[in-house]
Enzyme design. Structure first.
Site, short mmCIF file in Angstrom:
data_model
loop_
_atom_site.label_atom_id
_atom_site.label_comp_id
_atom_site.label_asym_id
_atom_site.label_seq_id
_atom_site.Cartn_x
_atom_site.Cartn_y
_atom_site.Cartn_z
N TYR A 77 -51.25 40.52 123.87
CA TYR A 77 -50.74 41.53 122.95
C TYR A 77 -50.28 42.72 123.79
O TYR A 77 -50.98 43.16 124.70
CB TYR A 77 -51.83 41.99 121.97
CG TYR A 77 -51.80 41.26 120.66
CD1 TYR A 77 -50.77 41.47 119.76
CD2 TYR A 77 -52.80 40.36 120.32
CE1 TYR A 77 -50.73 40.81 118.55
CE2 TYR A 77 -52.78 39.69 119.11
CZ TYR A 77 -51.73 39.92 118.22
OH TYR A 77 -51.70 39.26 117.03
N GLU A 79 -48.24 45.67 122.26
CA GLU A 79 -47.52 46.65 121.47
C GLU A 79 -47.35 47.95 122.25
O GLU A 79 -48.23 48.35 123.01
CB GLU A 79 -48.27 46.96 120.17
CG GLU A 79 -48.07 45.91 119.09
CD GLU A 79 -49.18 44.90 119.06
OE1 GLU A 79 -49.77 44.65 120.13
OE2 GLU A 79 -49.45 44.35 117.99
N ASP A 254 -22.50 44.38 117.22
CA ASP A 254 -23.34 43.18 117.30
C ASP A 254 -22.56 42.15 118.10
O ASP A 254 -21.62 41.53 117.59
CB ASP A 254 -23.64 42.69 115.89
CG ASP A 254 -24.50 41.44 115.86
OD1 ASP A 254 -24.70 40.82 116.92
OD2 ASP A 254 -24.97 41.06 114.77
N THR A 283 -28.17 38.69 120.77
CA THR A 283 -29.20 37.69 121.02
C THR A 283 -29.14 37.34 122.50
O THR A 283 -28.19 37.69 123.21
CB THR A 283 -28.97 36.43 120.17
OG1 THR A 283 -27.63 35.95 120.39
CG2 THR A 283 -29.18 36.71 118.70
N LYS A 286 -27.37 31.67 122.45
CA LYS A 286 -25.93 31.49 122.19
C LYS A 286 -25.14 31.41 123.50
O LYS A 286 -25.48 30.65 124.39
CB LYS A 286 -25.43 32.59 121.27
CG LYS A 286 -26.08 32.61 119.89
CD LYS A 286 -25.43 33.62 118.98
CE LYS A 286 -26.01 33.62 117.58
NZ LYS A 286 -27.28 34.37 117.48
N ARG A 292 -34.38 31.98 122.88
CA ARG A 292 -34.09 32.57 121.57
C ARG A 292 -34.78 33.93 121.49
O ARG A 292 -36.00 34.05 121.65
CB ARG A 292 -34.60 31.66 120.45
CG ARG A 292 -33.85 30.34 120.36
CD ARG A 292 -34.30 29.53 119.18
NE ARG A 292 -33.97 30.23 117.94
CZ ARG A 292 -32.80 30.15 117.31
NH1 ARG A 292 -31.83 29.43 117.84
NH2 ARG A 292 -32.60 30.79 116.18
#
Length: 489
Positions: A77, A79, A254, A283, A286, A292
């Protein structure tokens, strides 16, 4: 390493055998716990090797990228941000995130990069809220003499919430080639903002900058979103920035679909969004050929707000995916990636030319990026019928709306085709001309079927022998351009 890490131009037998040994060992460990997952994993590789993948949003990551995701970083974790985590013991995550951000900045020439988003939609949410925080929340807090929203009275907080929820966004419409997150009403972006869409010229299918400018002057949005998921042409982002500046809007681009063409220096100058946009999202898969995930690039005035993406809208960052992003971005900084990106664009042109010489109908009449959008109504089909018939023949595509689509967003009138994945396999212009021939063959031998009940727009009949003939022809192309050559399980 300057050789391409995925295609037949990959490093030699030693590299392939090392990767093979790693995958065999991993699958054996998985098999000892849940053999059905190991079997499905082997089958997925076999299926990908045996099909013509033309989905514009998919690609093939290198063994190095894929292996990076299966690590102990999955267990952390983290954060917060680099050096400022809400959990202890994140020093190695800091290293990983720092390296990924460094590669992103250098690759795209961006002053700031944020590599935590889990997906493109997450990246866009981070961008939207960073812009709202910078353009609306921060000035309002200053006006009220507060440093934080917790310092506001209930009345002031309600007023701020109302202002945050009543801002305007202008984005490309879905049927013109925009994305769901560019203000499509069923999407969260269409619910967050008072939204309006711009389209394309009804005669040419090209983006009409004068019409965009007119819409911006009338609507006066806080945010203008540029970029696309199914527009087969390039965009002049310098012009889009001029439009945004004229109306006082923030320009958000984008580039999820075409980031690889930006990274590979196919899109430069006015066609490179990063110098012109206030905030750029993407992203990392692609055309960029990574894991991903998502990413945000920003000009300095937005960096502090973007850096609060977690916990603003994101959960804990996926540290193992950030590590894979770092590896993929390092690969994209190699000369081989620029050559790959150039081939992606050249192959798209060859695919478009292959359709046009066979009298197929293309939206905008062609392409100058990595996307070819085929209008299948000339074959008497819906996009849903075309997609399904092609899949029967081993050609993987996705149905897509065309401008002013009479069949709507579910059945559609088109199929979207992209060249990044098969270019990764080593396909060249002659191969893509053959692919166009095979697709036209399938569609010419597909007949819509009137069903006695249910939606007839999905029903079709493929002429006997067509699927077998196309599979055989595809197999020749696939065998000549193997996926992960030398990799054996």
């Amino acid at each position: 390493m300057t050789a391409d890490p995925v295609t037949s131009h990959a490093p030699g037998a030693e590299y392939a055998e090392t990767a093979s040994a790693a995958y065999r060992a991993a699958l054996q460990v998985i098999e000892s716990v849940e053999p059905r997952i190991a079997a499905a994993t082997r089958k997925e590789l076999a299926d990908q090797r045996d099909s013509l993948k033309l989905i514009a949003s998919e690609n093939y990551a290198s063994p190095a990228v894929l292996l990076t995701m299966g690590s102990w970083f999955s267990d952390k974790y983290a954060e917060g941000t680099i050096g400022h985590r809400f959990y202890a013991g994140c020093q190695n995550v800091d290293t990983v995130e720092s390296l990924a951000a460094e590669h992103a900045r250098e690759l795209f020439g961006a002053p700031y990069a944020y590599v935590q988003p889990h997906s493109g939609i997450d990246a866009n949410l981070v961008a939207f809220w960073a812009i709202l925080a910078t353009r609306v929340e921060a000035p309002e807090l200053a006006n009220l003499g507060a440093k934080h929203v917790n310092d506001l009275s209930e009345a002031d907080w309600e007023s701020l919430r109302n202002k945050l929820g009543n801002q305007r966004l202008l984005g490309m419409s879905l049927d013109a080639g925009g994305h769901l997150t560019h203000g499509f009403r069923p999407n969260i972006s269409g619910k967050m903002f008072h939204q309006r869409s711009y389209g394309t010229d009804p005669n040419t299918g090209f983006l009409d900058y004068d019409a965009v400018a007119k819409a911006a002057r009338e609507f006066k949005p806080l945010i203008i979103v540029a970029g696309y998921s199914a527009y087969p042409r390039r965009v002049n982002f310098a012009t889009m920035r001029e439009i945004a500046d004229e109306v006082g809007a923030t320009l958000m681009v984008d580039m999820a679909h075409f980031a690889g063409l930006v990274a590979g220096k196919v899109f430069t100058g006015d066609e490179d969004p990063v110098p012109h946009a206030h905030v750029t999202t993407t992203t990392t898969h692609k055309s960029l050929r990574g894991p991903r995930g998502g990413m945000v690039l920003a000009q300095p005035e937005y960096s502090d707000a973007v850096d609060k993406g977690c916990p603003m809208v994101l959960g804990g960052p996926l540290s193992h995916v950030m590590a894979a992003k770092a590896v993929a971005l390092a690969e994209a900084r190699q000369p081989a990636f620029q050559a790959y990106a150039r081939r992606v664009a050249d192959n798209a042109q060859a695919l478009a030319d292959g359709f046009l010489k066979r009298d197929a109908n293309l939206v905008t009449g062609g392409t100058d990026n990595h996307i070819v959008l085929l209008d299948v109504t000339s074959f008497g089909l819906t996009g849903r019928q075309a997609e399904s018939a092609l899949l029967d023949a081993g050609i993987v595509t996705n149905r897509n709306s065309v401008p002013s689509d009479p069949n709507g967003a579910w059945y559609t009138s088109g199929i979207r085709l992209g060249t990044p994945a098969l270019t990764t396999r080593g396909f060249g212009p002659d191969d893509f001309d053959r692919v166009a021939e095979l697709i036209v063959d399938v569609l010419s031998n597909t007949t819509p079927t009137q069903a006695s009940s249910g939606p007839s727009k999905a029903k079709y009949t493929l002429a006997a022998g067509t699927a077998e003939r196309i599979h055989a022809a595809s197999a020749e192309l696939l065998e000549a351009n193997p996926l992960y050559p030398g990799l054996t399980l």
